[in-house]
Design a protein around this motif. Structure first.
Motif, short mmCIF file in Angstrom:
data_model
loop_
_atom_site.label_atom_id
_atom_site.label_comp_id
_atom_site.label_asym_id
_atom_site.label_seq_id
_atom_site.Cartn_x
_atom_site.Cartn_y
_atom_site.Cartn_z
N GLN A 233 27.96 -47.45 10.40
CA GLN A 233 29.39 -47.74 10.49
C GLN A 233 29.94 -48.10 9.12
O GLN A 233 29.39 -48.97 8.43
CB GLN A 233 29.65 -48.89 11.46
N LYS A 234 31.01 -47.40 8.72
CA LYS A 234 31.73 -47.76 7.52
C LYS A 234 32.88 -48.68 7.92
O LYS A 234 33.78 -48.26 8.66
CB LYS A 234 32.25 -46.50 6.80
N LEU A 235 32.80 -49.92 7.48
CA LEU A 235 33.76 -50.94 7.89
C LEU A 235 34.75 -51.24 6.76
O LEU A 235 34.41 -51.17 5.58
CB LEU A 235 33.03 -52.22 8.28
N LYS A 236 35.96 -51.61 7.17
CA LYS A 236 37.01 -52.00 6.23
C LYS A 236 37.58 -53.35 6.65
O LYS A 236 37.78 -53.60 7.84
CB LYS A 236 38.12 -50.93 6.24
N TRP A 237 37.81 -54.21 5.70
CA TRP A 237 38.41 -55.50 5.98
C TRP A 237 39.92 -55.30 6.08
O TRP A 237 40.60 -55.03 5.10
CB TRP A 237 38.08 -56.51 4.89
N THR A 238 40.46 -55.39 7.28
CA THR A 238 41.88 -55.16 7.49
C THR A 238 42.37 -56.05 8.63
O THR A 238 41.64 -56.28 9.60
CB THR A 238 42.16 -53.68 7.84
N GLY A 239 43.57 -56.60 8.51
CA GLY A 239 44.07 -57.50 9.53
C GLY A 239 43.22 -58.74 9.68
O GLY A 239 43.06 -59.27 10.78
N ASN A 240 42.62 -59.19 8.57
CA ASN A 240 41.77 -60.38 8.55
C ASN A 240 40.53 -60.23 9.43
O ASN A 240 40.05 -61.20 10.04
CB ASN A 240 42.57 -61.62 8.99
N ASP A 241 40.00 -59.00 9.50
CA ASP A 241 38.78 -58.78 10.28
C ASP A 241 38.13 -57.47 9.83
O ASP A 241 38.76 -56.65 9.16
CB ASP A 241 39.10 -58.69 11.78
N TRP A 242 36.86 -57.28 10.19
CA TRP A 242 36.17 -56.02 9.94
C TRP A 242 36.53 -55.01 11.01
O TRP A 242 36.49 -55.33 12.20
CB TRP A 242 34.65 -56.22 9.92
N LYS A 243 36.87 -53.78 10.61
CA LYS A 243 37.18 -52.71 11.54
C LYS A 243 36.47 -51.43 11.09
O LYS A 243 36.20 -51.24 9.90
CB LYS A 243 38.70 -52.46 11.62
N ILE A 244 36.22 -50.53 12.04
CA ILE A 244 35.52 -49.29 11.74
C ILE A 244 36.49 -48.26 11.16
O ILE A 244 37.53 -47.97 11.75
CB ILE A 244 34.87 -48.70 13.01
N GLU A 245 36.11 -47.69 10.02
CA GLU A 245 36.85 -46.55 9.46
C GLU A 245 36.23 -45.24 9.93
O GLU A 245 36.94 -44.29 10.27
CB GLU A 245 36.83 -46.59 7.94
N SER A 246 34.91 -45.17 9.92
CA SER A 246 34.21 -43.98 10.37
C SER A 246 32.79 -44.37 10.72
O SER A 246 32.32 -45.45 10.35
CB SER A 246 34.21 -42.88 9.30
N SER A 247 32.10 -43.50 11.45
CA SER A 247 30.72 -43.80 11.83
C SER A 247 29.96 -42.52 12.08
O SER A 247 30.54 -41.45 12.30
CB SER A 247 30.69 -44.69 13.08
N SER A 248 28.65 -42.63 12.05
CA SER A 248 27.78 -41.50 12.33
C SER A 248 26.55 -42.01 13.04
O SER A 248 26.29 -43.22 13.08
CB SER A 248 27.40 -40.76 11.03
N GLN A 249 25.76 -41.09 13.59
CA GLN A 249 24.59 -41.47 14.35
C GLN A 249 23.43 -40.53 14.05
O GLN A 249 23.63 -39.34 13.84
CB GLN A 249 24.88 -41.42 15.85
N LYS A 250 22.23 -41.09 14.03
CA LYS A 250 21.02 -40.27 13.91
C LYS A 250 19.98 -40.79 14.90
O LYS A 250 20.02 -41.95 15.31
CB LYS A 250 20.47 -40.30 12.49
N GLU A 251 19.06 -39.93 15.26
CA GLU A 251 18.03 -40.29 16.23
C GLU A 251 17.01 -41.23 15.60
O GLU A 251 16.68 -41.12 14.42
CB GLU A 251 17.33 -39.03 16.72
N GLY A 252 16.47 -42.17 16.45
CA GLY A 252 15.38 -43.04 16.04
C GLY A 252 15.82 -44.18 15.13
O GLY A 252 17.01 -44.38 14.90
N PRO A 253 14.84 -44.93 14.61
CA PRO A 253 13.39 -44.84 14.85
C PRO A 253 13.04 -45.12 16.31
O PRO A 253 13.59 -46.03 16.91
CB PRO A 253 12.81 -45.93 13.94
N THR A 254 12.12 -44.32 16.83
CA THR A 254 11.75 -44.40 18.24
C THR A 254 10.30 -44.84 18.40
O THR A 254 9.40 -44.18 17.90
CB THR A 254 11.93 -43.02 18.91
N PRO A 255 10.06 -45.97 19.08
CA PRO A 255 8.68 -46.42 19.30
C PRO A 255 7.99 -45.58 20.37
O PRO A 255 8.65 -44.87 21.14
CB PRO A 255 8.85 -47.86 19.78
#
Length: 282
Positions: A233-255
């Motif tokens: 998650q790429k977060l930005k400090w806005t409105g006096n809080d952390w908010k998501i600007e963009s995000s991505s996902q990858k598989e694992g690590p998987t036990p």
């Protein structure tokens, strides 16, 4: 649900700017946004009692060591580049858990590294919940956790992605509800967090997660399965809080899967009803 390859460039829902990419197990739907997905791995052969006892002993020792080493009250925050930094315990030491809420989602995180990790972990929980499959709750979740500058475009893409056809492929009714006699399960549980970059009002946080998704109940053709993935998650400090600007996902690590037997559909449904999910993940 699972966050998409990139919020800004995704064209299907649940991912993209706040969206999630998913492979539904045995659904024939292919890669879609909206559910944390992943096929269950085959169970391993049983191990000896000696091996199991040895693992338990190691776990007890690890827990004791972690408790002893976590007595300090430093918050671990730093503006230095985190490369090579040792993993920090995810207990909320040094900074008290937030007291505020934006709807049902905690808000008001500290403007530091720990606050960014806490925000990312809680946002992963919210975006991986079953509320993402119903339009009204989905809109509330997305608005609560994202930078206002990206919300409107993201909501349009999500509404298109969570179409009646998509929900049918998941096994749900067109309004996102579960068929009679079945319980829909979509939960994300953060296992750990790591800040990979932080500069003032911007932070990039990786959240290692395990998730549950599927329909529990007698006659379900889409049983509840587990999956492991890492959200960035790429977060930005806005409105006096952390908010998501963009995000991505990858598989694992998987036990490797343990020796636990798979529970019955009724047992899973009972557990979901009996054990509430977390609203504060760190």
């Amino acid at each position: 649900m699972s966050l998409g390859d990139e919020h800004d460039g995704a064209s299907a829902g649940g991912g993209g700017t706040g969206q999630t990419r998913t492979r539904l197990p045995d659904s024939g739907a292919g890669d879609v946004y909206g559910v944390y997905g992943g096929a269950r791995r085959p169970a391993r052969n049983s191990r000896s009692l000696i091996t199991v006892v040895g693992v338990v002993v190691l776990l007890i020792a690890a827990i004791a060591f972690a408790n002893r080493s976590g007595d300090g009250d430093g918050d671990g925050s730093s503006s230095d580049a985190p490369a090579g930094r040792a993993a920090a315990p995810t207990a909320a030491t040094g900074v008290k858990p937030v007291a505020g809420k934006n709807g049902t989602i905690p808000s008001g995180y500290a403007h530091d590294e720990q606050g960014a990790q806490s925000a990312a972990a809680n946002y992963a929980v919210a975006l991986g919940s079953d509320g993402m499959f119903r339009q009204d709750s989905r809109h509330a979740i997305v608005r609560a956790v994202h930078d206002p500058a990206v919300v409107d475009g993201l909501l349009g893409r999500l509404d298109t992605a969570y179409s009646g056809a998509f929900l049918k492929n998941v096994g749900l009714n067109e309004d996102g509800s579960a068929p009679d006699g079945l319980t829909f399960v979509s939960r994300t549980v953060p296992v750990g967090t790591k800040v990979t970059e932080q500069t003032g009002d911007a932070a990039t946080v990786e959240v290692w997660c395990t998730g549950l998704v599927g329909l529990a109940g007698e006659g379900s053709t889409k049983p509840v399965t587990e999956t492991w993935f890492t959200l960035t998650q790429k977060l930005k400090w806005t409105g006096n809080d952390w908010k998501i600007e963009s995000s991505s996902q990858k598989e694992g690590p998987t036990p490797v899967n343990g020796d636990n037997r798979a529970s019955t559909a009724d047992e899973i449904a009972g557990a979901v009803a009996g054990y509430g999910g977390f609203t504060y993940a760190r």
